[in-house]
Scaffold this motif. Sequence first.
Motif: not given
Length: 347
Positions: A209-222
Amino acid sequence: MSATPSAQLNPFPIIQVGLSFWSSKTLLAATKLGLFTHLSEKPLTAEQIKQKLGLNQKGLYVRDFLDALYSMGFLERTGSGESVLYQNTPDTAAFLDKNQPAYLGGFLEMANDREYKFWGDLEEGLKTGNPQNEIKYTGKESFEAIYDNPISLAQFTEAMSGIQKLSFMAFANSFDFSGYKTLVDAGGSAGLLSALVAQQHPHMHCTTFDLPQLEPFAKATAETYGVADRVTVLNGDFFNEPFPTADVVTMGNILHSFDLEKKKMLLQKAYEALPANGCLVIIEMILDNERRENTFGLLMSLNMLIESDGGFNYTQNEFRQWVSEAGFTSVKFIPLGGPVSAAVAYK
């Protein structure tokens, strides 16, 4: 007139610490230049290193640079004279080669590019209590300034993942998740903690759960860790929105960034997001109660002066008091290696 210092007194520890920025900058420069990554392929001579790193063609001081790293234990060396070969140590091969999964040089590169110059204004920070980072020059607080610049955001995110990975792995391996099914990582950044827990515990479903700017990084990590089916990336602002509900709420290197009022607010939000028998886990450099043993944690607290408006590190007893005020009933601490521990508060 003061007496002459006793011959038994030793000034060199004072001198060594006073000039420790020499050794710090030498290691930061080596990391930024990619020295340890180049040495991952094979040992190299000073002349070969000079060519690969694009150093001064006169070759002046290159051997001093390399031999200083050798004397500090960051390089190994064989041979003599012009034929000396330099190579990585086991530690630098594991942690400072960009091709290795445990690479944490991204944090050192960020320290080189940002924090090194900001720490030069520590005296001003101590006198004024004000941050000494981008806000002085841009008017934007550090996170805002970093998130507005895609290059800075990518560097910051990589740096945080790199330096936190071993602690997060230790937590995922040592914490008993058998009684839980869901986890939400508040301020999850690139989603590393959620991915590691999901990878280690197939029954867990995690939300970062974090700001929208972090979404692509988090999806790539998963995706990288093969757990995209059990890691949800949820956009939000934990200051202005409730935490998502879960059996376990985690915050990795979040709480120390904020003043006491905001710390207590985040702890209260975590409490409200948990069911009975749920738990909150804080992973940070929590200080010993005597504020004597965790030197790195104390220096990190000074870094919060440089980087934040009121952030600070805190002791185990202070944490116990705050979570008790929030409603938690018991606390335990799990060492995770080095200066880092997990503080677990049970509802």
